[in-house]
Enzyme design. Structure first.
Site, PDB file in Angstrom:
ATOM      1  N   ASP A  82       0.845  -1.187   0.000  1.00 55.37           N
ATOM      2  CA  ASP A  82       0.000   0.000   0.000  1.00 55.37           C
ATOM      3  C   ASP A  82       0.884   1.242   0.000  1.00 55.37           C
ATOM      4  O   ASP A  82       2.064   1.185   0.347  1.00 55.37           O
ATOM      5  CB  ASP A  82      -0.930   0.004   1.218  1.00 55.37           C
ATOM      6  CG  ASP A  82      -0.173  -0.042   2.537  1.00 55.37           C
ATOM      7  OD1 ASP A  82       0.858  -0.752   2.623  1.00 55.37           O
ATOM      8  OD2 ASP A  82      -0.596   0.622   3.498  1.00 55.37           O
ATOM      9  N   GLU A 148      -0.113  -1.290   5.768  1.00 57.16           N
ATOM     10  CA  GLU A 148       1.018  -0.864   6.610  1.00 57.16           C
ATOM     11  C   GLU A 148       1.017   0.633   6.856  1.00 57.16           C
ATOM     12  O   GLU A 148       1.326   1.095   7.961  1.00 57.16           O
ATOM     13  CB  GLU A 148       2.337  -1.302   5.971  1.00 57.16           C
ATOM     14  CG  GLU A 148       3.562  -1.145   6.867  1.00 57.16           C
ATOM     15  CD  GLU A 148       4.211   0.239   6.791  1.00 57.16           C
ATOM     16  OE1 GLU A 148       5.100   0.531   7.612  1.00 57.16           O
ATOM     17  OE2 GLU A 148       3.828   1.032   5.890  1.00 57.16           O
TER      18      GLU A 148
END
Length: 442
Positions: A82, A148
């Site tokens: 991400d 994350e």
């Protein structure tokens, strides 16, 4: 006798340079902020299958994973897939999603933080298979982890606690500027609430203004970050944890990782109207924690501030429970422990040995980065936080860092990474498992 030929590993990594460049360009274009990684997950799984992974899948949280080999031990390479948002588009000189490529670098949101890591990990595993490095002693797990940026480590809490996967050790492929990183400070997200009594703004003396109460607390939070730790200092600064007197068991690690910090990141209020005294005020604190600090100690030091006591402040920790792209929410406290792996740990030594035999004892990289890189030791630490907070910080699984790109590119406009780093990391990843399981660095 080891079948490890470092020259062949380097040649194989260089031979896959163009494939890695194309793969990175593709996954930059499959834009995916935290909880929106679906398209990117499928593209990574597709690449794993195309290069010959023995198994590739994504779990219920949406982490994409692939095994290369069938051996007993699991050695994992982790890359979060991400990214943060674009931010102010006017600050970009190029399209952050389309990106660009020249002979040296690749630009685009996520290039350094940290899509290059999954690229090098996938091709590092392929090189292991191509060169016959896989054995019955280990298999490699490549993980493209999600969320994350939203909540570092939450993905690995799920992988360890729910998928029941516990590797022998994990390599974090977060950007390391050509270095080997063996830890970083922890962090936590703290909330402070104070209450007041509202009244009409024309007669403020009838009420009790919560914003004024918080103003007192804010100045003392600032003192925690700015003050020294001398005997006569009432509110001793966080620098005290670098002193053996205040941190006898962990001061050496604290001096390696750096002192803790605290800053106010958000402020909120409640009030009946703009013509009334505020009856509530809250702040969020970003607390970075060095060795020897715990979530309990960090909560207590805020609660013990003179103004926090005077105004009856409530001090608490945030929770995270945002659903992933699959719809699954895995709740946790917003506490991300400090972690450090010793310099003489077998994992640290194995990675350093692999790097030495492939590229020498010093950081390497593109010419434009070498002035910065050559000024730093090969073995160092991150400034920011990684999934290591869960892997080693909470679960004690040895973790080490080596990844393409640069820390200062993370979250910045005009983000780039370097093609040479992709090749370097793929080669080191390919050599590392054999070095470790055969004890070549011992």
């Amino acid at each position: 006798m080891s079948n490890l030929d470092f020259d062949k590993i380097k040649q194989a990594a260089e031979g896959y340079g163009e494939d890695m460049n194309k793969f990175l360009r593709d996954i930059i274009k499959t834009y995916g902020e935290s909880c929106g990684e679906k398209e990117r997950v499928h593209r990574i799984k597709e690449e794993m299958e195309a290069v010959g992974f023995d198994e590739a899948w994504f779990d219920d949280q949406g982490n994409v994973m692939g095994y290369m080999g069938t051996g007993e031990k699991i050695i994992a390479l982790d890359a979060h897939i991400d990214t943060v948002g674009i931010g102010e588009i006017e600050n970009w000189d190029f399209d952050p999603v389309e990106g660009y490529e020249n002979d040296i670098e690749i630009g685009g949101r996520g290039g350094s933080d940290q899509l290059g890591g999954i690229v090098s990990a996938v091709y590092g595993a392929k090189i292991m298979k191509d060169l016959g490095l896989l054995s019955d002693k280990y298999k490699v797990l490549v993980v493209g982890s999600v969320q994350e940026e939203d909540c570092d480590g939450n993905c690995w809490l799920y992988i360890i606690e729910q998928d029941k996967i516990e590797p022998e050790f994990v390599v974090s492929t977060e950007p390391t500027d050509g270095g080997i990183y063996r830890g970083h400070r922890g962090r936590m997200e703290i909330r402070v609430d104070v209450r007041g009594v509202s009244c009409h703004g024309s007669a403020p003396e009838r009420g009790d203004n919560a914003i004024y109460k918080m103003a007192d607390i804010l100045k003392e939070v600032e003192q925690l970050n700015e003050n020294d730790a001398e005997e006569g200092t009432e509110i001793k600064g966080l620098v005290k944890m670098l002193d053996k007197k205040y941190n006898p068991d962990h001061y050496e690690d604290a001096n390696f990782l750096g002192r803790g910090t605290v800053t106010v990141s958000q402020i909120f209020y409640s009030s009946p109207s703009r013509c009334a005294v505020a009856d509530g005020c809250s702040i969020s604190l970003d607390r970075r924690m060095t060795a020897g600090e715990t979530w309990e100690s960090c909560i207590q030091e805020i609660a013990d501030l003179p103004s926090a006591k005077k105004h009856g402040a409530k001090v608490s920790m945030y929770n995270y429970n945002r659903p992933s792209w699959t719809g699954l929410a895995y709740e946790q406290e917003c506490y991300f422990p400090t972690w450090i792996i010793p310099e003489d740990h077998p994992v640290t030594k194995a990675l350093a040995f692999s790097h030495k035999n492939l590229y020498g004892d010093n950081r390497i990289g593109p010419d434009a980065e070498m002035e910065k890189r050559s000024a730093r030791p090969l073995i160092d630490k991150w400034t920011f936080s990684t999934n290591g907070v869960a892997i080693m910080g909470r679960h004690g699984i040895p973790t080490i860092g080596f990844g393409p790109g640069a820390e200062d590119q993370a979250h910045a406009p005009n983000e780039i990474t370097w093609k040479q780093d992709l090749v370097t990391c793929a080669a080191v990843y390919a050599a590392l498992p054999t070095v470790y399981v055969e004890g070549l660095a011992e």
